[in-house]
Every structure is written in structure tokens, then in C-alpha cells.
Design a protein around this motif. Structure first.
Motif, PDB file in Angstrom:
ATOM      1  N   THR A 231      11.010   0.198 -38.766  1.00  0.00           N
ATOM      2  CA  THR A 231      10.168   1.393 -38.617  1.00  0.00           C
ATOM      3  C   THR A 231      10.921   2.675 -38.955  1.00  0.00           C
ATOM      4  O   THR A 231      10.321   3.614 -39.463  1.00  0.00           O
ATOM      5  CB  THR A 231       9.620   1.494 -37.188  1.00  0.00           C
ATOM      6  OG1 THR A 231      10.515   0.835 -36.315  1.00  0.00           O
ATOM      7  CG2 THR A 231       8.271   0.878 -37.085  1.00  0.00           C
TER       8      THR A 231
ATOM      9  N   ILE B  11      10.448   3.639 -42.317  1.00  0.00           N
ATOM     10  CA  ILE B  11       9.090   4.148 -42.559  1.00  0.00           C
ATOM     11  C   ILE B  11       9.015   5.619 -42.164  1.00  0.00           C
ATOM     12  O   ILE B  11       8.446   6.445 -42.891  1.00  0.00           O
ATOM     13  CB  ILE B  11       8.060   3.313 -41.778  1.00  0.00           C
ATOM     14  CG1 ILE B  11       8.034   1.903 -42.379  1.00  0.00           C
ATOM     15  CG2 ILE B  11       6.686   3.936 -41.857  1.00  0.00           C
ATOM     16  CD1 ILE B  11       7.170   0.949 -41.614  1.00  0.00           C
ATOM     17  N   TYR B  12       9.620   5.957 -41.000  1.00  0.00           N
ATOM     18  CA  TYR B  12       9.644   7.362 -40.599  1.00  0.00           C
ATOM     19  C   TYR B  12      10.336   8.193 -41.682  1.00  0.00           C
ATOM     20  O   TYR B  12       9.905   9.292 -42.020  1.00  0.00           O
ATOM     21  CB  TYR B  12      10.369   7.545 -39.259  1.00  0.00           C
ATOM     22  CG  TYR B  12       9.727   6.826 -38.103  1.00  0.00           C
ATOM     23  CD1 TYR B  12       8.366   6.534 -38.109  1.00  0.00           C
ATOM     24  CD2 TYR B  12      10.475   6.437 -37.011  1.00  0.00           C
ATOM     25  CE1 TYR B  12       7.783   5.857 -37.054  1.00  0.00           C
ATOM     26  CE2 TYR B  12       9.895   5.761 -35.949  1.00  0.00           C
ATOM     27  CZ  TYR B  12       8.550   5.470 -35.980  1.00  0.00           C
ATOM     28  OH  TYR B  12       7.971   4.801 -34.941  1.00  0.00           O
TER      29      TYR B  12
ATOM     30  N   LEU C 215      10.537   7.483 -44.840  1.00  0.00           N
ATOM     31  CA  LEU C 215       9.674   7.548 -46.020  1.00  0.00           C
ATOM     32  C   LEU C 215       8.555   8.572 -45.831  1.00  0.00           C
ATOM     33  O   LEU C 215       8.246   9.357 -46.737  1.00  0.00           O
ATOM     34  CB  LEU C 215       9.083   6.161 -46.268  1.00  0.00           C
ATOM     35  CG  LEU C 215       8.413   5.974 -47.616  1.00  0.00           C
ATOM     36  CD1 LEU C 215       9.456   6.045 -48.708  1.00  0.00           C
ATOM     37  CD2 LEU C 215       7.708   4.638 -47.665  1.00  0.00           C
ATOM     38  N   ILE C 216       7.977   8.575 -44.609  1.00  0.00           N
ATOM     39  CA  ILE C 216       6.913   9.542 -44.329  1.00  0.00           C
ATOM     40  C   ILE C 216       7.460  10.953 -44.455  1.00  0.00           C
ATOM     41  O   ILE C 216       6.841  11.832 -45.073  1.00  0.00           O
ATOM     42  CB  ILE C 216       6.350   9.318 -42.915  1.00  0.00           C
ATOM     43  CG1 ILE C 216       5.592   8.004 -42.867  1.00  0.00           C
ATOM     44  CG2 ILE C 216       5.429  10.451 -42.524  1.00  0.00           C
ATOM     45  CD1 ILE C 216       5.203   7.614 -41.472  1.00  0.00           C
TER      46      ILE C 216
ATOM     47  N   PHE D 141       7.837  11.947 -48.003  1.00  0.00           N
ATOM     48  CA  PHE D 141       6.575  12.337 -48.637  1.00  0.00           C
ATOM     49  C   PHE D 141       6.101  13.695 -48.135  1.00  0.00           C
ATOM     50  O   PHE D 141       5.617  14.510 -48.929  1.00  0.00           O
ATOM     51  CB  PHE D 141       5.512  11.260 -48.373  1.00  0.00           C
ATOM     52  CG  PHE D 141       5.448  10.262 -49.469  1.00  0.00           C
ATOM     53  CD1 PHE D 141       4.492  10.362 -50.477  1.00  0.00           C
ATOM     54  CD2 PHE D 141       6.358   9.228 -49.538  1.00  0.00           C
ATOM     55  CE1 PHE D 141       4.451   9.448 -51.508  1.00  0.00           C
ATOM     56  CE2 PHE D 141       6.319   8.306 -50.556  1.00  0.00           C
ATOM     57  CZ  PHE D 141       5.366   8.411 -51.550  1.00  0.00           C
ATOM     58  N   LEU D 142       6.250  13.929 -46.815  1.00  0.00           N
ATOM     59  CA  LEU D 142       5.818  15.218 -46.276  1.00  0.00           C
ATOM     60  C   LEU D 142       6.606  16.350 -46.916  1.00  0.00           C
ATOM     61  O   LEU D 142       6.037  17.380 -47.301  1.00  0.00           O
ATOM     62  CB  LEU D 142       6.013  15.237 -44.752  1.00  0.00           C
ATOM     63  CG  LEU D 142       4.907  14.566 -43.956  1.00  0.00           C
ATOM     64  CD1 LEU D 142       5.240  14.603 -42.480  1.00  0.00           C
ATOM     65  CD2 LEU D 142       3.576  15.269 -44.211  1.00  0.00           C
TER      66      LEU D 142
ATOM     67  N   LEU E 119      11.411  12.147 -35.352  1.00  0.00           N
ATOM     68  CA  LEU E 119      10.239  12.370 -36.196  1.00  0.00           C
ATOM     69  C   LEU E 119       9.396  13.516 -35.635  1.00  0.00           C
ATOM     70  O   LEU E 119       8.936  14.381 -36.386  1.00  0.00           O
ATOM     71  CB  LEU E 119       9.419  11.080 -36.293  1.00  0.00           C
ATOM     72  CG  LEU E 119       8.171  11.156 -37.160  1.00  0.00           C
ATOM     73  CD1 LEU E 119       8.550  11.416 -38.605  1.00  0.00           C
ATOM     74  CD2 LEU E 119       7.359   9.879 -37.072  1.00  0.00           C
TER      75      LEU E 119
END
Lengths: 162, 660
Positions: free
Chosen positions: A56, A59-60, A62-63, A66-67, A149
Motif C-alpha cells: 500500500t 500506492i500512496y 503513486l497517488i 499523480f496529485l 499521506l
């Protein structure tokens, strides 16, 4: 430094550090999972889920990547802060670097999470009833990444905005 | 609801000859948790000969079960079986007492066991034989470099012939050593293999005793020369033929085993279950007290089952039993087993409570609250209509398929179904359908709040939910402690935090209503003083604990921020998938819309991955918020779970003769 350097560093560090940490974590847990499956193939499903937990953080990361790319306009439209003489541009892009770094560094929690998950896999192989407890133990380590995050999101939303 | 099921203590004394009946009856009913009888005068009961036989047959039959299962023809399996496991048929056994049951099992085993053992023996023997042949073939293949007929490699009366392999670096020293010990009176042939030497020595019999230690010293690995005549190649061909014959034999034996499995598997697992249950029954005997003529047992059972059980025992002992039923005494609080009691539709959530630990008898059962908050948190962290729909459909299928089993999967699916409802509801409010897929497609979706753009508002909501959740916890703890007479603890440990939480809320509101600021400060002060008092019992450590516990509270509260973080993570992953799909969507090679061909699988795969990983996160973190943050406010989970003395009946059913 040019704003683009801050922004791309922020995006790269968020996804990069968190991703690398996740792969270490999954690696540690994966080694335990292979052992557990060798003992009894029925352990596969439980071991797989536990092995996936340290993923995970990536994933954080990656998010966040993108942000950062979105709010800075790299994704969709053009780079908003390209003028290096405008102080606001420098400030905003530095905030994005900070946000990325927060997620990247707290993403290091994937490594200890992998260690916990690997112990959990060992426990599940002996007693399948410990599965949920094992997941909860591993989830404890993720708290720091979640805080990271949250912090990064606050930085991005209040400091830069959409 | 909110309180564990009311229990009663039962004590039974009856004649020894009814013991087997009473035990069997209780075992089949499965509503009494048997406890040890504490009577110093009487002695403990021990398993008799029949129970010991049952234990040994149970082990014996489980070996047969293993063998037959290994040779069972596979049927079904896969996804269909997972969703819709077939219903197992229950065979009925007419129970006339353990003596008769043991006789029946012996009769069955007498017929079946030799048949199964014979085939098992044949299989094993053939496999061993095949191993031996394979080893011989391997040796013959090695020997083929020598090209000497095999019969000449056998020792004779005068000569001792040794064939073996030796490490490369030991080959030369071995030859030298041999020359030194036996002189020139031996013949040696060496052939180089891949990483070793194949050696053949011929000694005179009288020299062999001297040569043997030398061979061992250089770790020569001897090869056993297979029986037969002809060159190694010829003989190997012969052995291969033999191997094929054995393979056919093995195949035949396997067929026989399969046939046996088809014939007897159902019966064998049936008797296995019967024996396992007898064995289980025997484990309880040591809790019973007995005299020459009587036995006594004691235990706990749910109050509502009392009339049934009392009536049942009276009936089967022909009214020759002393039965005492009484309510639990205050001194027994730690002993009473806990059975949770909730309405049908929230019963599955008991699984989550039990996983942490059940409450004590005079404590609060948090299951009903958890049923709501757990599903709500799950929904909040997933917040997507389509994800909720996918989970809901999977859960509904599982519930339908596992209806007859009521197993862990069924309960879990029920929890998921509840959660999926909140997921869909919140998905609509946040206007999220596979993330922002519809927005990217140009369709306007109504929404109250955008998870991404309104991230701070979502955070505020999450923290508010956290405060409410913890406030509920402290209030429950406060009320339960007051009821149980622990007023001091209630005031210091629960009320303190309740006041602080109210103060925080007032403080936030006071931005609009400045008059409330003073009240907020006052309440905070009062709460904090109570909290400080609660820590004073720790003596010297108090100062440290005040700091760490206060920030522990703040940390617990902030921990609810994960509601927002995970909601955002769902939206984020969905967005990443959608953006990737959008990127490839427009790609064309000539007139071929290659982008759409790539995009659709990418979209489906990506969104399924996102559903899986995000629901795992929502499941775990919702559970954590309850176990760590919520339960930390009031719940001990230190009760003892009700574990009734109950028979496991998956494929068998008893018809009790003495009941008829």
C-alpha cells in the motif's frame, strides 16, 4: 533551483522511496510466504494477502505522484509554475517537494510492515486462526504511512490547491 | 442485544448406568458447557475400555480416510465450488450405546480394512519395486561406458570385483595407495565420467581385506551390480521393459484404489466422524465425578434452554436424576461463559467481536454498535458506488451459496453485504463511479463533495466521526461502570474524556458562538483534572503517564484521519487507472482503434485490482479503528467464550434409541 526541479523531485521521491520500501517489505514477507506454502499449499491465500499489505505504501506514493503532477499542471495542460522569477511559483513547488518527501519517507514503514507480515505468515502457517490478528498487527505499521499521506494531502490542498 | 445471553448453572447427579445416555444426549444437544465437578470425596471418572477403543479406531480410520481421499476422483473445485459448495448429505446412525457402536465399527473395519490395506500394500510394493528398477537402470547406464558383460562384474570364489565411483581429485591418490598396500596384484580400470571417475578393481580374495579400508578412506561409492546377463545396454533394455510392466501394474492398483475410494469413502468418513465424536465425548469424562453407583456433572447453559435440557435429562434417565438449576452468583463473574445474543441480522458481526474477545458477563456487548459503525467506516474508506456494487454482488452470491453451511465465509459475506450498502450510499454522495471515470467520459455526475478537491472537508468529517465514535465508547464505558458500582473508575477514566470531547466540540462551535468559549474552557479544565486524578494512582510515574496518555488520546483521535486518507486513496487509484485508460484510448493505427482494444481490458483489470486492494485496506483499517481506538475507550474483551460440549455432525446424524 527551477520550480520544475522541485516538483519533479517531489513526485519522484514520493513514488520512488515508497515504492522501493514497498518492494523490500513485500520481499521480506514473500520469502516467508514461500516457506509457508512449501509447508502446506492451503496457506497460499492467507500468505498472499499478508504479503500484499506492505504494497500500500507504494500506492500512496503513486497517488501522491499523480496529485503532484496534476496540481502542477504537468498532467493535463502545461506546467503552471515554469517562471523561476515568480516567488509564488518557487514556494508552491517547494511545498510539493515537501509533500512528496513526506509520503516517501513515511513510506519506509513498508519495510517493518514486511517484517511483521512475514512473522504473521509464519504464525498463520501454524495456526490459521491468527490470520486476522496478523493482518491487524501489520496494519499498525501502516499508520505512519497514512499519517504521511494525510499530511501531504493537507500540504498539497492548502499550500497549492487544485 | 447489548448484553450477553443470560446463563444458568446446572448440576446433575444420576445413576451410573445412565451416564452414557446423558452424555450422548448433551453432546448431541450441544447447549451445555461442562465444567469440572469439585467434590473432594468422589473420584474423577476415567474413559472405559470402549472409549479407549474409540480413540484408537479414530486414529486408525483417519489413516484409511487419508488413503482414500488421496485416490478420490476429483470433482468440481474452482470458483463454482467456492461460491456454491455442495450440501453434504447426512447419514443417520441409530445409536444404541457405545458398546454397540464399537461393535458396528469393528464389523465395518473387519470388512473394509483388509481390502484397503491390501491395495495400499500393493501400491507401496510396486512403487518400491519401481524405485529399485530405476536405480538399477541408472547404474547400468553408468556401466555402459565399460562395455563389459554384467555377469563378469560379479565377484567369484577367487576374485573380489569392486565397481564404484570416486571423486576426481581422489582418483590418483587412491590408485597409489592401493599399489602401496596390495602391490601389483590387482587390476584397475578407470573411466572418466562428467565429474567423477568410474572405477573397476579386481582383487584376489585374500588381498581384499587389505584393500577394503583403502577404498573406504578415499570414499569410493560402490555400485551394486544389477542381476542379469548381457552387456549393460542389453540388460538396461530388459529392465526398462520390466519397468513398463510395473507401471501397468501400478496403474491397475491405482484404479483399484480409486474403485475402493468410490465404494467406501463415504462410509469411512462417516465412521470416522462417529469415532471422533466418541473420542471428544471421552475427553469430558475427567470433569465428571463418580461413585460406585452414581455420577455427577456440572456446567453452564443459556437460560432459555433450561426447560428443554431438564426435560430431556428427566426423560432419558426415567426421572432418576437430581437436577439443580440456579442463577450465577456474584462471585462467579469470571467463570460464566459468554454467549453473545443479537438479532439475526447483526449476528454475523459477532465474529468480529469474538475475534477480539468477548465481554465479561456484566459488561456491554458492542456488536450492535459495531455492526453499524464497522460497515459505515468500511463504506467511508471505499466510497465508490461501483466498487460497492461489485462487493455487494460477490457478497450476495456467497451468502446464497453458503446459506446451508453458515460458516465463516457466510458470516464474512454478510458483513461485506452491509458494508457494500454504505459503500454505494457514500459513493453516490461523493459522486464516485469507478472514481472519476464518468467525469472523464464527459458525463456530469451530481455530488455533494469531491473527495479530491474537498480533501480538507473530508478530513474534518473524518475527525468529527472519530470524536463521535470515541464519545460513544466512553459513554458506554461510563454507564456500564456506574451500573456495576465502579463509580470512581467511571468518573475518572470515562467521564474525564467525555468532558474533554464535549469541550473540544464546544470549542469548535465557539468560533460562531463566542459565548460558548468559556463553557468549553471550563469543561476541558474539569475533564483534565479528573484525568490527572485518574493517573495519580500510578505514583511517581504519574507525571510521565499524564503526558503520554493525553497524547495517546490525541493520537487515537487523529488516527481517524485514516478514514479520509483511505477514501482518498480509493479515489486516487481509480483516478490513476482512469487517466492511464484515457491516455491509450485515443491511439489509432490507421483505422484500427487500438486504444480501445487496449483500454477496455486495462480499465476492467485496473478497476478490479483497485476494488480488491482498497477493500482489503478498508476491511483492515475499519477493524483496527474498532479494536484499537474504539475498544480502548471502554472494552476489555476478557470474558470466556461459551464453548458447549457439542458433537460435530457434518455428515452424520444420530438417532438416539433411548429417545424413541
Amino acid at each position: 533551483m527551477d520550480p520544475i526541479v522541485y516538483v519533479s523531485l517531489g513526485a519522484a521521491l514520493a513514488a520512488g522511496i515508497a515504492g522501493a520500501a514497498s518492494s523490500f517489505g513485500v520481499g521480506i514477507a514473500g520469502a516467508a510466504a514461500a516457506g509457508a506454502v512449501a509447508e502446506d499449499e492451503k496457506n497460499f491465500k492467507n500468505a498472499l494477502i499478508l504479503e500484499g499489505l506492505p504494497m500500500t505504501q507504494s500506492i500512496y506514493g503513486l497517488i501522491t505522484l499523480f496529485l503532484i503532477l496534476m496540481v502542477s499542471g504537468i498532467l493535463g495542460g502545461g506546467f503552471k509554475f515554469s517562471d523561476p522569477n515568480n516567488m509564488t511559483n518557487i514556494v508552491k513547488s517547494a511545498i510539493l517537494l515537501g509533500a512528496g518527501l513526506t509520503v516517501g519517507l513515511t513510506g519506509l514503514s513498508a519495510i517493518p510492515q514486511g517484517i511483521i507480515a512475514s512473522a504473521g505468515i509464519g504464525a498463520v502457517a501454524k495456526n490459521p486462526k491468527t490470520f486476522t490478528q496478523g493482518i491487524i498487527f501489520a496494519a499498525m505499521a501502516e499508520t505512519m504511512a497514512i499519517f504521511g499521506l494525510v499530511g501531504a494531502l493537507i500540504m498539497i490542498v492548502t499550500g497549492v490547491g487544485f | 442485544m447489548f448484553k450477553p445471553e443470560e446463563m444458568a448453572k446446572i448440576e446433575v447427579i444420576s445413576l451410573g448406568r445412565y451416564k452414557d445416555r446423558v452424555l450422548t444426549y448433551l453432546h448431541e444437544e450441544g447447549v451445555v458447557e461442562v465444567r469440572e465437578v469439585e467434590v473432594k470425596l468422589a473420584q474423577k471418572d476415567v474413559p472405559n475400555e470402549f472409549y479407549r477403543k474409540a480413540a484408537s479406531y479414530s486414529i486408525g480410520i483417519s489413516r484409511l480416510v487419508d488413503f482414500l481421499r488421496a485416490h478420490k476422483k476429483e470433482s468440481g473445485g474452482g470458483l463454482r465450488e467456492f461460491f456454491f459448495p455442495p450440501e453434504k448429505k447426512k447419514k443417520t446412525y441409530r445409536y444404541r450405546g457405545i458398546e454397540q457402536l464399537i461393535k458396528d465399527v469393528e464389523a465395518f473395519l473387519e470388512k473394509v480394512e483388509p481390502e484397503i490395506k491390501a491395495v495400499e500394500g500393493k501400491l507401496n510394493a510396486t512403487q518400491t519395486e519401481m524405485e529399485r528398477i530405476r536405480a538399477s537402470i541408472a547404474i547400468l547406464e553408468l556401466l555402459s561406458v565399460l562395455n563389459i558383460e554384467v555377469e563378469y562384474l560379479k565377484s567369484t570364489d577367487m576374485l573380489e570385483i569392486v565397481v564404484g565411483t570416486v571423486d576426481k581429485d581422489k582418483h590418483a591418490p587412491l590408485l597409489e595407495d592401493l599399489k602401496r598396500t596390495v602391490g601389483e596384484k590387482f587390476v584397475g580400470i578407470s573411466k572418466e565420467l562428467k565429474d567423477r571417475y568410474l572405477v573397476l578393481f579386481v582383487f584376489l580374495r585374500k588381498d581384499y581385506e587389505k584393500a577394503n579400508p583403502v577404498l573406504a578412506k578415499h570414499s569410493l561409492e560402490r555400485l551394486e551390480i544389477p542381476e542379469g546377463k548381457g552387456t549393460p545396454e542389453e540388460l538396461a533394455a530388459e529392465y526398462r521393459k520390466k519397468l513398463r510392466e510395473k507401471e501397468a501394474e501400478l496403474e491397475k492398483a491405482r484404479k483399484e484404489a480409486e474403485w475402493l475410494s468410490e465404494q467406501y469413502y463415504e462410509d469411512v468418513i462417516f465412521y470416522h466422524e462417529l469415532m471422533e465424536n466418541e473420542r471428544d465425548k471421552a475427553t469430558i469424562l475427567s470433569s465428571l465425578a463418580r461413585t460406585n453407583m452414581t455420577f455427577a456433572l456440572t456446567g453452564w447453559l443459556p437460560k432459555e434452554k433450561v426447560p428443554d435440557v431438564v426435560g430431556g435429562i428427566r426423560r432419558i434417565t426415567e426421572n432418576k436424576a437430581y437436577i439443580s438449576i440456579r442463577d450465577p452468583e456474584p462471585g462467579e463473574l469470571d467463570e460464566i461463559p459468554i454467549k453473545l445474543k443479537n438479532p439475526k441480522f447483526i449476528e454475523p458481526f459477532e465474529m468480529l467481536t469474538e475475534m477480539f474477545g468477548v465481554p465479561k458477563y456484566n459488561e456491554f456487548d458492542p456488536t450492535p454498535i459495531m455492526a453499524f459503525t464497522y460497515s459505515f467506516f468500511f463504506g467511508f474508506m471505499l466510497t465508490d458506488f461501483m466498487y460497492g456494487l461489485i462487493i455487494g454482488i460477490v457478497a450476495a452470491l456467497l451468502i446464497k451459496g453458503h446459506k446451508h453451511l453458515r460458516d465463516g465465509t457466510w458470516k464474512f459475506a454478510n458483513i461485506l453485504l452491509f458494508s457494500s450498502f454504505f459503500t454505494m450510499l457514500l459513493g453516490i454522495l461523493f459522486g464516485s463511479y469507478f472514481g472519476n471515470a464518468l467525469d472523464l467520459a464527459g458525463i456530469h455526475v451530481p455530488r455533494l463533495l469531491d473527495t479530491m478537491k474537498g480533501a480538507l472537508t473530508v478530513l474534518e468529517i473524518a475527525l468529527a466521526i472519530g470524536l463521535i465514535h470515541m464519545f460513544i465508547g466512553y459513554t458506554i464505558g461510563f454507564m456500564v461502570k456506574l451500573r456495576n458500582g465502579e463509580t470512581k473508575e467511571a468518573l475518572l477514566e470515562q467521564l474525564s474524556w467525555m468532558l474533554i470531547i464535549i469541550a473540544v466540540v464546544l470549542f469548535v462551535i465557539s468560533k460562531d458562538y463566542p459565548g460558548l468559549a468559556l463553557a468549553a474552557k471550563g469543561l476541558f479544565g474539569a475533564g483534565f483534572v479528573l484525568f490527572v486524578f485518574s493517573e495519580l494512582k500510578n505514583g511517581g510515574l504519574a507525571a510521565l503517564l499524564i503526558i503520554s496518555d493525553f497524547f495517546g488520546f490525541v493520537g487515537n483521535w487523529l488516527s481517524y484521519a485514516r478514514l479520509m486518507a483511505l477514501a482518498l486513496a480509493t479515489a486516487g487509484i481509480a483516478m490513476v487507472v482512469n487517466i492511464l485508460v484515457q491516455m491509450v484510448w485515443g491511439i489509432r493505427i490507421g483505422a484500427v482503434p487500438i486504444g480501445i482494444v487496449l483500454g477496455i481490458p486495462l480499465f476492467i483489470g485496473g478497476q478490479f485490482f483497485s476494488t480488491a486492494i482498497n477493500s482489503l485496506g478498508a476491511f483492515v483499517h475499519s477493524l483496527r479503528l474498532h479494536y484499537v481506538e474504539f475498544f480502548g475507550t471502554f472494552y476489555s474483551g476478557e470474558g470466556k467464550r461459551f464453548e458447549p460440549f457439542r458433537a460435530k455432525r457434518e455428515i452424520s446424524k444420530l438417532e438416539l434409541e433411548f429417545e424413541a
